[in-house]
Design a protein around this motif. Structure first.
Motif, short mmCIF file in Angstrom:
data_model
loop_
_atom_site.label_atom_id
_atom_site.label_comp_id
_atom_site.label_asym_id
_atom_site.label_seq_id
_atom_site.Cartn_x
_atom_site.Cartn_y
_atom_site.Cartn_z
N HIS A 29 0.82 -1.22 0.00
CA HIS A 29 0.00 0.00 0.00
C HIS A 29 0.86 1.26 0.00
CE1 HIS A 29 -4.00 -1.88 1.65
NE2 HIS A 29 -3.51 -2.54 0.61
N GLN A 30 2.15 1.12 0.29
CA GLN A 30 3.09 2.24 0.27
C GLN A 30 2.55 3.42 1.10
OE1 GLN A 30 4.26 2.65 -4.05
NE2 GLN A 30 3.08 0.73 -4.13
N PRO A 31 2.38 3.18 2.42
CA PRO A 31 1.65 4.13 3.27
C PRO A 31 2.49 5.29 3.78
CG PRO A 31 2.33 2.28 4.59
CD PRO A 31 2.83 2.00 3.19
N TRP A 32 3.12 6.00 2.87
CA TRP A 32 3.98 7.12 3.28
C TRP A 32 3.70 8.32 2.41
CZ3 TRP A 32 7.04 2.41 2.36
CH2 TRP A 32 7.21 2.13 0.98
N ARG A 36 -4.64 5.60 6.16
CA ARG A 36 -5.57 5.17 5.11
C ARG A 36 -5.13 5.75 3.78
NH1 ARG A 36 -10.16 2.71 6.73
NH2 ARG A 36 -10.56 2.66 8.98
N SER A 37 -5.39 5.01 2.71
CA SER A 37 -5.05 5.46 1.36
C SER A 37 -6.24 5.26 0.44
CB SER A 37 -3.84 4.69 0.81
OG SER A 37 -2.66 4.98 1.54
N TYR A 38 -6.27 6.03 -0.62
CA TYR A 38 -7.32 5.87 -1.63
C TYR A 38 -6.98 4.71 -2.55
CZ TYR A 38 -9.51 10.29 -0.32
OH TYR A 38 -10.15 11.29 0.38
N GLY A 39 -7.98 3.87 -2.83
CA GLY A 39 -7.82 2.80 -3.79
C GLY A 39 -8.18 3.26 -5.19
N ALA A 40 -8.05 2.34 -6.15
CA ALA A 40 -8.37 2.67 -7.54
C ALA A 40 -9.84 3.02 -7.72
CB ALA A 40 -8.00 1.49 -8.44
N ASP A 41 -10.67 2.56 -6.78
CA ASP A 41 -12.10 2.84 -6.87
C ASP A 41 -12.49 4.16 -6.21
OD1 ASP A 41 -11.71 2.22 -4.24
OD2 ASP A 41 -13.03 0.47 -4.20
#
Length: 231
Positions: free
Chosen positions: A72-75, A139-144
């Motif tokens: 998820h590369q949460p940085w 939290r990160s945004y997904g492709a959706d």
């Protein structure tokens, strides 16, 4: 098959870049890296000489290759060269540092810091050409377009920060990992959401021509104190 959440392709591919070395070459490569990285030192006296942005960008791309939870590369790296922002960051950091050194840290912590010679004054936050505020994204945004929870955020950010420190060192730059506590003022200054957690304020640039480091900082534990082998 493509995951609808993050748009990831589940199909495995062959390992693209790994190249095995003969054992003798491995030893030489490991020794060469050690001899180089032990020359990296934390610097608190910086020059105001400019550092080209593209060099910082390349080092950040290296940091972005770090292993991380679920990829998820949460940085997020907020890179600050603006003089007004650096001034404001220094002011806010010194407010926290004043409280810290006035007693919030506790006697034992302050005693541990004494050989390093640090205090509440942080002029390097204005003088160095670049500050990099390193955030962990919970939290990160997904492709959706939806937000999803990230995993192993502290671990992932720590590894990416290590990659970044090495990349900057290899580029001939000096660094300082600054951690005022609390650091929530960085969210406001860098316009980051409150769900992002600031971990480190990384100071980057050339060392001042008269820069010195505490002798204590060069004293590293021997291998037998930092590692145990089970064979």
């Amino acid at each position: 098959m493509v995951d609808q959440q993050f748009g990831q392709d589940f199909e495995p591919i062959d390992l693209p870049d790994y190249k095995e070395m003969p054992v003798a070459e491995m030893r030489e490569a490991a020794k060469a890296f050690y001899e180089d990285i032990k020359q990296r030192h934390t610097v608190r006296e910086f020059s105001d000489r400019p550092v080209p942005r593209d060099i910082i960008e390349t080092c950040l791309k290296a940091a972005g290759t770090a292993p991380n939870g679920a990829n998820h590369q949460p940085w997020h790296f907020a890179v600050i060269g603006d003089a007004d922002m650096k001034k404001r960051i220094r002011e806010e950091a010194e407010i926290e540092e004043t409280t810290f050194y006035a007693g919030r840290a506790g006697e034992e912590w302050l005693k541990a810091l004494k050989p390093i010679g640090t205090d509440r004054s942080k002029p390097f936050l204005e003088k160095a050409p670049w500050l990099i505020a390193i955030f962990g994204e919970r939290r990160s945004y997904g492709a959706d377009g939806k937000k999803y929870k990230n995993y192993y955020v502290p671990e992932s950010v720590s590894i990416a920060t290590g990659f970044l420190l090495v990349a900057l060192h290899k580029a001939g730059l000096a660094t300082l990992t600054h951690t005022p506590n609390p650091m929530s003022f960085l969210n406001e200054i860098c316009d980051r959401p409150t769900s992002d957690k600031p971990y480190i304020l990384l100071v980057v640039g050339y060392p001042d021509e008269n820069a010195k480091i505490p002798r204590h900082a060069t004293e590293k534990k021997p291998l037998e104190e930092i590692a145990t082998f089970y064979e």
